[in-house]
Scaffold this motif. Structure first.
Motif, PDB file in Angstrom:
ATOM      1  N   PRO A 170       3.753  13.407  65.838  1.00 12.55           N
ATOM      2  CA  PRO A 170       4.735  12.668  66.740  1.00 12.55           C
ATOM      3  C   PRO A 170       3.767  11.754  67.368  1.00 12.55           C
ATOM      4  CG  PRO A 170       4.486  15.801  66.986  1.00 12.55           C
ATOM      5  CD  PRO A 170       3.548  15.099  66.435  1.00 12.55           C
ATOM      6  N   VAL A 171       2.529  11.313  66.836  1.00 17.94           N
ATOM      7  CA  VAL A 171       1.840  10.567  67.111  1.00 17.94           C
ATOM      8  C   VAL A 171       0.969  10.169  68.774  1.00 17.94           C
ATOM      9  CG1 VAL A 171       0.872   7.778  67.341  1.00 17.94           C
ATOM     10  CG2 VAL A 171       2.402   8.755  65.077  1.00 17.94           C
ATOM     11  N   SER A 172       1.633  10.476  69.568  1.00 21.53           N
ATOM     12  CA  SER A 172       1.353  10.264  70.548  1.00 21.53           C
ATOM     13  C   SER A 172       3.123  10.900  71.859  1.00 21.53           C
ATOM     14  CB  SER A 172       1.156   9.047  71.378  1.00 21.53           C
ATOM     15  OG  SER A 172       2.274   8.451  71.449  1.00 21.53           O
ATOM     16  N   VAL A 173       2.487  10.928  73.469  1.00 19.00           N
ATOM     17  CA  VAL A 173       3.514  11.785  74.431  1.00 19.00           C
ATOM     18  C   VAL A 173       4.538  10.587  74.140  1.00 19.00           C
ATOM     19  CG1 VAL A 173       4.349  12.142  76.753  1.00 19.00           C
ATOM     20  CG2 VAL A 173       2.122  13.288  75.220  1.00 19.00           C
ATOM     21  N   PRO A 174       4.413   9.215  74.669  1.00 16.14           N
ATOM     22  CA  PRO A 174       5.101   8.387  74.382  1.00 16.14           C
ATOM     23  C   PRO A 174       5.996   8.437  73.140  1.00 16.14           C
ATOM     24  CG  PRO A 174       2.798   7.377  75.172  1.00 16.14           C
ATOM     25  CD  PRO A 174       3.272   8.702  74.795  1.00 16.14           C
ATOM     26  N   LYS A 175       5.953   8.276  72.194  1.00 20.43           N
ATOM     27  CA  LYS A 175       6.632   8.156  70.737  1.00 20.43           C
ATOM     28  C   LYS A 175       7.173   9.489  70.740  1.00 20.43           C
ATOM     29  CE  LYS A 175       3.699   4.065  69.471  1.00 20.43           C
ATOM     30  NZ  LYS A 175       3.163   3.907  68.613  1.00 20.43           N
ATOM     31  N   ALA A 176       6.637  10.361  71.004  1.00 15.77           N
ATOM     32  CA  ALA A 176       7.811  11.363  70.283  1.00 15.77           C
ATOM     33  C   ALA A 176       9.136  11.476  70.936  1.00 15.77           C
ATOM     34  CB  ALA A 176       6.681  13.396  71.270  1.00 15.77           C
ATOM     35  N   ASP A 177       9.294  10.588  72.331  1.00 12.39           N
ATOM     36  CA  ASP A 177      11.090  11.326  72.059  1.00 12.39           C
ATOM     37  C   ASP A 177      11.576  10.689  71.353  1.00 12.39           C
ATOM     38  OD1 ASP A 177      10.600  11.619  75.213  1.00 12.39           O
ATOM     39  OD2 ASP A 177      10.673   9.928  75.725  1.00 12.39           O
ATOM     40  N   ARG A 178      11.239   9.629  70.091  1.00 14.45           N
ATOM     41  CA  ARG A 178      12.063   8.848  68.987  1.00 14.45           C
ATOM     42  C   ARG A 178      12.364  10.496  68.658  1.00 14.45           C
ATOM     43  NH1 ARG A 178       8.436   4.096  67.557  1.00 14.45           N
ATOM     44  NH2 ARG A 178       7.783   2.991  69.948  1.00 14.45           N
ATOM     45  N   ALA A 195      13.867  13.229  69.126  1.00 16.30           N
ATOM     46  CA  ALA A 195      14.136  14.098  69.706  1.00 16.30           C
ATOM     47  C   ALA A 195      16.256  14.354  68.743  1.00 16.30           C
ATOM     48  CB  ALA A 195      15.677  13.417  70.894  1.00 16.30           C
ATOM     49  N   ARG A 196      16.573  13.370  67.991  1.00 24.83           N
ATOM     50  CA  ARG A 196      17.693  13.042  67.278  1.00 24.83           C
ATOM     51  C   ARG A 196      17.564  13.975  66.353  1.00 24.83           C
ATOM     52  NH1 ARG A 196      20.188   6.899  67.190  1.00 24.83           N
ATOM     53  NH2 ARG A 196      18.479   6.324  67.532  1.00 24.83           N
ATOM     54  N   VAL A 197      16.161  13.121  66.037  1.00 20.81           N
ATOM     55  CA  VAL A 197      16.070  14.178  64.209  1.00 20.81           C
ATOM     56  C   VAL A 197      16.030  15.528  64.251  1.00 20.81           C
ATOM     57  CG1 VAL A 197      13.686  13.772  62.742  1.00 20.81           C
ATOM     58  CG2 VAL A 197      14.492  11.747  62.984  1.00 20.81           C
ATOM     59  N   LEU A 198      15.160  16.175  65.269  1.00 19.61           N
ATOM     60  CA  LEU A 198      14.688  17.727  65.102  1.00 19.61           C
ATOM     61  C   LEU A 198      16.572  18.115  66.074  1.00 19.61           C
ATOM     62  CD1 LEU A 198      12.139  17.678  67.438  1.00 19.61           C
ATOM     63  CD2 LEU A 198      12.232  17.514  64.775  1.00 19.61           C
ATOM     64  N   LYS A 199      17.235  17.744  66.299  1.00 22.75           N
ATOM     65  CA  LYS A 199      18.303  18.038  66.098  1.00 22.75           C
ATOM     66  C   LYS A 199      19.372  18.543  65.604  1.00 22.75           C
ATOM     67  CE  LYS A 199      18.609  17.455  71.595  1.00 22.75           C
ATOM     68  NZ  LYS A 199      19.122  16.059  72.796  1.00 22.75           N
ATOM     69  N   ALA A 200      19.419  16.962  64.220  1.00 20.82           N
ATOM     70  CA  ALA A 200      20.036  17.080  63.351  1.00 20.82           C
ATOM     71  C   ALA A 200      19.917  17.551  62.062  1.00 20.82           C
ATOM     72  CB  ALA A 200      20.342  15.511  63.108  1.00 20.82           C
ATOM     73  N   TRP A 201      18.177  17.983  61.806  1.00 16.79           N
ATOM     74  CA  TRP A 201      18.025  17.830  60.355  1.00 16.79           C
ATOM     75  C   TRP A 201      16.526  18.971  60.777  1.00 16.79           C
ATOM     76  CZ3 TRP A 201      19.622  12.804  62.247  1.00 16.79           C
ATOM     77  CH2 TRP A 201      20.598  12.375  61.300  1.00 16.79           C
ATOM     78  N   PRO A 202      16.889  19.777  59.529  1.00 16.06           N
ATOM     79  CA  PRO A 202      15.208  20.422  59.171  1.00 16.06           C
ATOM     80  C   PRO A 202      14.277  20.080  58.823  1.00 16.06           C
ATOM     81  CG  PRO A 202      16.692  20.621  57.688  1.00 16.06           C
ATOM     82  CD  PRO A 202      17.380  19.579  58.539  1.00 16.06           C
ATOM     83  N   VAL A 203      13.299  20.123  59.489  1.00 22.26           N
ATOM     84  CA  VAL A 203      11.662  19.784  59.425  1.00 22.26           C
ATOM     85  C   VAL A 203      10.840  21.011  59.280  1.00 22.26           C
ATOM     86  CG1 VAL A 203       9.640  18.718  60.581  1.00 22.26           C
ATOM     87  CG2 VAL A 203      11.884  17.730  60.753  1.00 22.26           C
ATOM     88  N   GLU A 230       2.755  16.183  73.866  1.00 21.03           N
ATOM     89  CA  GLU A 230       3.958  16.406  72.759  1.00 21.03           C
ATOM     90  C   GLU A 230       4.560  16.931  72.588  1.00 21.03           C
ATOM     91  OE1 GLU A 230       0.401  12.855  70.050  1.00 21.03           O
ATOM     92  OE2 GLU A 230       1.467  15.073  69.457  1.00 21.03           O
ATOM     93  N   LEU A 231       4.130  18.449  72.276  1.00 17.30           N
ATOM     94  CA  LEU A 231       4.936  19.511  72.475  1.00 17.30           C
ATOM     95  C   LEU A 231       6.130  19.567  74.132  1.00 17.30           C
ATOM     96  CD1 LEU A 231       6.239  21.997  70.931  1.00 17.30           C
ATOM     97  CD2 LEU A 231       4.224  23.148  72.447  1.00 17.30           C
ATOM     98  N   VAL A 232       5.026  19.205  74.436  1.00 13.85           N
ATOM     99  CA  VAL A 232       6.057  19.511  76.702  1.00 13.85           C
ATOM    100  C   VAL A 232       7.529  18.559  75.940  1.00 13.85           C
ATOM    101  CG1 VAL A 232       6.358  18.914  78.833  1.00 13.85           C
ATOM    102  CG2 VAL A 232       4.194  20.532  78.209  1.00 13.85           C
ATOM    103  N   THR A 233       7.267  17.470  75.363  1.00 15.03           N
ATOM    104  CA  THR A 233       8.201  16.009  75.420  1.00 15.03           C
ATOM    105  C   THR A 233       9.024  16.352  74.539  1.00 15.03           C
ATOM    106  OG1 THR A 233       6.143  14.924  76.006  1.00 15.03           O
ATOM    107  CG2 THR A 233       8.100  13.817  74.329  1.00 15.03           C
ATOM    108  N   LEU A 234       9.090  16.918  73.221  1.00 14.60           N
ATOM    109  CA  LEU A 234       9.923  17.391  72.470  1.00 14.60           C
ATOM    110  C   LEU A 234      10.506  18.328  72.639  1.00 14.60           C
ATOM    111  CD1 LEU A 234       6.740  17.180  69.122  1.00 14.60           C
ATOM    112  CD2 LEU A 234       8.924  16.204  69.554  1.00 14.60           C
ATOM    113  N   SER A 235      10.118  19.183  73.371  1.00 14.89           N
ATOM    114  CA  SER A 235      10.371  20.835  73.763  1.00 14.89           C
ATOM    115  C   SER A 235      11.441  20.638  75.254  1.00 14.89           C
ATOM    116  CB  SER A 235      10.072  21.951  73.674  1.00 14.89           C
ATOM    117  OG  SER A 235       8.907  21.784  74.341  1.00 14.89           O
TER     118      SER A 235
END
Length: 302
Positions: free
Chosen positions: A161-169, A171-179, A188-193
């Motif tokens: 995720p690189v950083s807290v501000p960039k983790a927001d990018r 959001a759509r990826v994690l909802k749409a495709w497997p990682v 960063e986990l707080v931002t992601l989840s």
């Protein structure tokens, strides 16, 4: 051994370290140096040192920084065939370290990486990789394009995720495709989840289809959360010289182990050993990093 495709940022690091305890709001005596850097570039260079066939897709600026980045990355046996040179300044990262090597603060100019476009990442290059590693310096469109292509062709994806501000990018990826794996810090986990609680945050990512959540906690080590089991991986006690690049080495050694068919937990432990080797070195990417050196460290600290 299959090829790993890394898509992410490249920049020149300018690092200044104080010789005494850092004091905010004033000039601090110390020393400064520069090196090739960038999360994606560092991971790729580490993979190259670890003997993994690696392709990096990144953006270099048309300046002296860009030439340096290209040359130093190619010297690590990284394939740059699909990287691009853009008519703009190369990425840069300015970091200030305390006397003990810990990060006081940093500013990253990653406009070049953010200028990569979908057409710069050919679908056939993604599809032919054994693993894809992404960093969140990329635009949301490129992140989605790569993850969509990887999912369609069965290629596992590892994301930093690189950083807290960039983790927001992400959001759509994690909802749409497997990682396959994501490697956040606690913040960063707080931002992601959207969850402040560690276990709730991990569960939220698992529910989205993330297979492994590898939470990094600096000197406290890291914890690899699978869908069913979690394993704490202690950090190896070290005399820190420079923390810059530790997480990148960690990710590279983890991926190298996965490509070699090693289990997740052992791969994470190898990542911790690579981080130790990096923070005890003056280099952001340790030039003598190798699987044999990682094995040596693990044996010495059993």
């Amino acid at each position: 051994m299959g090829t790993v495709l890394v898509v992410g940022g490249a920049n020149v690091d300018v690092v200044a370290q104080s010789t005494a305890r850092f004091t905010n709001g004033t000039s601090n005596p110390g020393h400064a140096y520069s090196s090739a850097g960038g999360v994606g570039r560092n991971i790729a260079a580490n993979l190259g040192h670890l003997g993994v066939p690696t392709t990096l897709i990144t953006a270099f600026g048309n300046d002296t920084f860009g030439a340096r980045l290209y040359d130093e990355t190619a010297a690590a046996s990284v394939d740059l065939t699909h990287s691009v040179e853009l008519e703009m300044p190369s990425g840069s990262y300015l970091a200030m370290l305390d006397a003990d090597g810990e990060l006081v603060g940093a500013v990253a100019d990653m406009a070049a990486a953010e200028s990569l476009r979908v057409e710069h990442v050919p679908q056939d290059v993604v599809a032919s990789a054994s693993y894809v590693v992404l960093d969140a310096n990329l635009s949301a469109d490129v992140l989605e394009h790569v993850c969509r292509t990887a999912a369609a062709t069965g290629v596992p994806v590892v994301i930093d995720p690189v950083s807290v501000p960039k983790a927001d990018r992400l959001a759509r990826v994690l909802k749409a495709w497997p990682v396959h794996t994501i490697t956040p810090t606690r913040a960063e986990l707080v931002t992601l989840s959207g969850e402040n609680d560690l276990e709730a945050g991990v569960a939220a990512l698992h529910s989205l289809g993330v297979g492994r959540v590898w939470v990094r906690e600096g000197a406290s080590g890291s914890t690899l959360f699978g869908q069913r089991l979690s394993t704490h991986v202690p950090a190896i006690v070290a005399e820190v010289r420079n923390v810059t690049g530790a997480g990148d080495a960690m990710a590279a050694a983890y991926v190298q182990a996965l490509v070699a068919g090693i289990d997740d937990v052992t791969a994470a432990r190898r990542g911790a050993a690579a981080a130790y080797l990096t923070i005890t070195s003056e280099h952001t990417v340790r030039p003598d990093l190798s699987p044999a050196l990682i094995e040596q460290v693990l044996k010495e600290h059993e």
